[in-house]
Motif scaffolding. Sequence first.
Motif, short mmCIF file in Angstrom:
data_model
loop_
_atom_site.label_atom_id
_atom_site.label_comp_id
_atom_site.label_asym_id
_atom_site.label_seq_id
_atom_site.Cartn_x
_atom_site.Cartn_y
_atom_site.Cartn_z
N UNK A 131 0.83 -1.21 0.00
CA UNK A 131 0.00 0.00 0.00
C UNK A 131 0.86 1.26 0.00
N UNK A 132 1.97 1.18 0.73
CA UNK A 132 2.86 2.34 0.81
C UNK A 132 3.47 2.66 -0.56
N UNK A 133 3.87 1.62 -1.28
CA UNK A 133 4.45 1.84 -2.61
C UNK A 133 3.42 2.41 -3.58
N UNK A 134 2.20 1.89 -3.50
CA UNK A 134 1.13 2.43 -4.35
C UNK A 134 0.89 3.91 -4.05
N UNK B 103 11.13 6.65 -9.93
CA UNK B 103 12.27 5.77 -10.18
C UNK B 103 12.73 5.08 -8.89
N UNK B 104 12.65 5.82 -7.80
CA UNK B 104 13.03 5.22 -6.51
C UNK B 104 12.09 4.08 -6.14
N UNK B 105 10.81 4.30 -6.35
CA UNK B 105 9.82 3.24 -6.09
C UNK B 105 10.09 2.05 -7.00
N UNK B 106 10.40 2.35 -8.27
CA UNK B 106 10.71 1.30 -9.24
C UNK B 106 11.87 0.44 -8.73
N UNK C 38 2.95 1.03 -11.60
CA UNK C 38 4.21 1.64 -12.02
C UNK C 38 4.12 2.11 -13.49
N UNK C 39 3.51 1.30 -14.35
CA UNK C 39 3.28 1.70 -15.75
C UNK C 39 2.46 2.98 -15.80
N UNK C 40 1.39 3.00 -15.02
CA UNK C 40 0.49 4.15 -15.01
C UNK C 40 1.21 5.41 -14.53
N UNK C 41 2.05 5.27 -13.50
CA UNK C 41 2.77 6.43 -12.97
C UNK C 41 3.73 7.00 -14.00
N UNK C 42 4.48 6.11 -14.66
CA UNK C 42 5.41 6.58 -15.70
C UNK C 42 4.66 7.28 -16.84
N UNK C 43 3.53 6.74 -17.22
CA UNK C 43 2.75 7.35 -18.31
C UNK C 43 2.24 8.73 -17.91
N UNK C 44 1.78 8.86 -16.68
CA UNK C 44 1.31 10.16 -16.22
C UNK C 44 2.43 11.19 -16.16
N UNK C 45 3.65 10.70 -15.96
CA UNK C 45 4.82 11.59 -15.93
C UNK C 45 5.37 11.86 -17.33
N UNK C 46 4.75 11.26 -18.34
CA UNK C 46 5.20 11.46 -19.72
C UNK C 46 6.41 10.64 -20.08
N UNK D 92 10.05 4.42 -20.45
CA UNK D 92 10.19 3.71 -19.18
C UNK D 92 8.95 2.86 -18.87
N UNK D 93 7.77 3.43 -19.17
CA UNK D 93 6.53 2.68 -18.94
C UNK D 93 6.51 1.42 -19.80
N UNK D 94 6.98 1.53 -21.03
CA UNK D 94 6.96 0.36 -21.91
C UNK D 94 7.97 -0.69 -21.46
N UNK D 95 9.11 -0.24 -20.91
CA UNK D 95 10.09 -1.19 -20.37
C UNK D 95 9.48 -2.01 -19.22
N UNK D 96 8.75 -1.31 -18.37
CA UNK D 96 8.08 -2.01 -17.27
C UNK D 96 7.05 -2.99 -17.82
#
Length: 889
Positions: A82-85, A101-104, A120-128, A132-136
């Motif tokens: 939950x903390x990571x989310x 990236x730290x969470x990753x 994690x995919x969603x977070x990277x996408x929201x950050x543009x 990185x999202x595709x790598x995950x």
Amino acid sequence: MNTVFHPTIAALSPPPPPLSHYPPKPPPPPPPPPPSSPPHSSLSLSPSKPKPKTPLTFSTSLPLQPLFATPNPNPNPPSLFSHLLSLLRLSARHADADLARAVHASVLKLESDTHLGNALVSAYLKLGLVPQAYRVFQSLPSPNVVSFTAMVSGFAKSGREQQAAELFCRMRRSGIEPNEYSFVAMLTACIRVFDLDLGQQVHGLAVKMGYLDCAFVSNAVMGLYGKCGCLDYALKLFDEMPHNRDIASWNTVMAGLVSEGMYDEVFDLLRSEGCVADSITLSTVLTACTGSNAYLEGQGVHAYAVKNGLEGDLSVGNALIGLYGECGSVGDVAALFERMPARDAITWTEMITAYMGFGMVELAVEMFDQMPERNSYSYNALIAGFCRNGEGLRALDLFMKMMEEGVELTEFTLSSVVGACGLLMDCKSSEQIHGFVIKFGFDSNVCIGAALLDMCTRCGRMGDAMKLFHQWPTEQEKSVILTSIICGYARNGQLDEAISIFDRYQSEGTMVMDEVASTSLLGLCGTIGYHELGKQIHSYAVKYGFLADVGVGNATISMYTKCWNMDEGIKIFGMMRTHDIVSWNVLLAGYLLHRRGDEALAVWSKMEKTGIKPDKITFILIISAHRHTNSSSVDNCRSLFLSMKAVYDIDPTPEHFASFIGVLGYWGLLDEAEDTISKMPFKPEVSVWRALLDSCRIRMNTAVGKRVVKRILAMEPKDPSSYILLSNLYSACGRWDCSEMVRDDMRKRGFRKHPGRSWFIHNNKIHPFYARDKSHPQVKDIYSALEILIVECMKAGYIPDTSFVLHEVEEHQKKDFLYYHSAKLAATYGLLTNKPGKPIRVVKNILLCGDCHTFLKYLSIVAKRAIHVRDASGFHYFSNGQCSCKDYW
């Protein structure tokens, strides 16, 4: 041009990069190779066995690692999970890529969890951070529908529509069925590249799987059809979903209607049962009000916004500024701006546009200077505003500033700058901008190329314009540049060439008539006085529904009023569904051309009663209308002129003063006219003195006239027309030696008089004539007939007035010069070729001389024919020895 998916997905290239400022930026690194897949035209949207795929790759400095480590015998603690989310949500909310990236890095040490990977995919996408999202995503051991949907959506929103389509199909081949969010993501990709074919396939699959009952899937389908020009399909779908509409459904269909200019349908939809409104609805409806000049409806929407607490919404506030900038007053706009609790770049840009629309150039510049942050759109708004207000030089200066500051140059920027050169009509500047565009490869852009061609025509560079015309890519539509080249020839006085090109390409079917072409060609017909061709284009516009466009309607009114058919112009005005201020101005201008001032003032009275807000042009026309009334109404004109600022919030410009001086002079109040000029709040421009000089000509006051000419020459010593005015005055006083000295001085300075030209249209061909012109194939018949007519007119009382011959020659030679003026030659040719009983219609590019005016009055008696002449002052209707201008023109 719309971008569509090509027959093979691999052939799909990314959209072209935006134009960048000078110097150009280095090219970006090559895009990653897309995953191989079968051509999209044969993509199967049904499930099938997965096949080995080459994964999409992105340039990255980090080696690809598995997302999750080897399974840990101890499950992930729920609290850590939950903390990571929470941290991922926090990173997206605060745009903190380092936190993500730290969470990753922490996630890599944990047990495999698809839910956490999706987050994690969603977070990277929201950050543009799409790579990185595709790598995950690639590292997920078991991606599910949420994983695929997130990546399809991310690709679609980041300009990677090709990869979105491929990934959607890969999901289907993997045996994973799309959900409603997957359909919305895929339809978003189709909308962004206007791919109607693939969008229809996705629509069919959504129907098959039963997802069309979901409101936001239906909304996405409606959005697709609305964006791709198939609004009928969108409206049909909207009608078929009465029970599952949400507020986005109403907004989507309204936005489609606005994009098609169907403003009345937007208002009908707003009033229909079940319609709900939020801030987006109101901003869309306000855009419709602005587009249709529906000021009262807009005020009603504004009241609704205030009542429901939506006036403070940013999008509503911006739309309100657009409405009041177009239909309201500068005070309304300023008050709205001050009340807005939040502002963005759009707000400031709308204010710049509004002030420019009101002609308040300096306030617009001040607003631009106060902007917290400027972007290319704000610069473009200022450049466009300069062009709109005839400030071509300031537009070029701002363009140079953009270059120095490294602001991104867009297609709109360069088109506007090229247009500014056209406004200046300066050949040298136009050549420099033309060279800049070619040097940096921008001339291949269709819009900029069309603007370059139009600029060349406005700067007298018809040779260069024709080169651009012949170099136009064969695969590109030619209608726009055909319209420009035709209007260019007409603008440069080469009317035969204009009509010849139109006839040629129209017969070949190359020229596709649309609203823009119809508007331009109707304007050309009005300029030439080509009534028959104008009627044909009008019929074409009616047949294809172009008359619903306000611009086409306005051009049709103007064409008829300039082609001797005021009644038809009035009829078209009455048939138009909506009017803007240009519509009213065109109608007023028509009445002035026909010297029907009382009817123009009646239209003005109607405008006031119905709350139509006048602009600067309206006042120029209304003031001028007082010259053409049946009785002197100078007092009313004076009251109107003095109330412009107090009542209508419009500052009088030099053009307004020139119109008012013209009215005073026309009614013989030359002393008051001079006194008014002396009391002007700013230095009088040449146009004001010319208005007074024209009044001196009408009232034959040479004493004041010579004094005025000296002032004009002092202000514009290089203006050829000023020398001609002085020569005319000397000639009228019999000082031929002085007149010839002025002419000789003009020749030494390289000044040339704009030649007088008259023309008559017969058998769909323009027959032009100059003074003493002998180039016409039927010259012998024309000269013989004219000599007979002159004798007959002299018998009826015509006495040649040789004072209009500006040459020091013998008296009998003066008569020879006088007899063969262009208007006489054109009228004679009309009598020889026109059917008996039909009026003779002649157009002249400058004012009729006094002798030609007298001759045509007698000719109407001798020939027993009505003769209609349109000159620079308006229409002259000659019949039975009388003229409609009452000998004042």
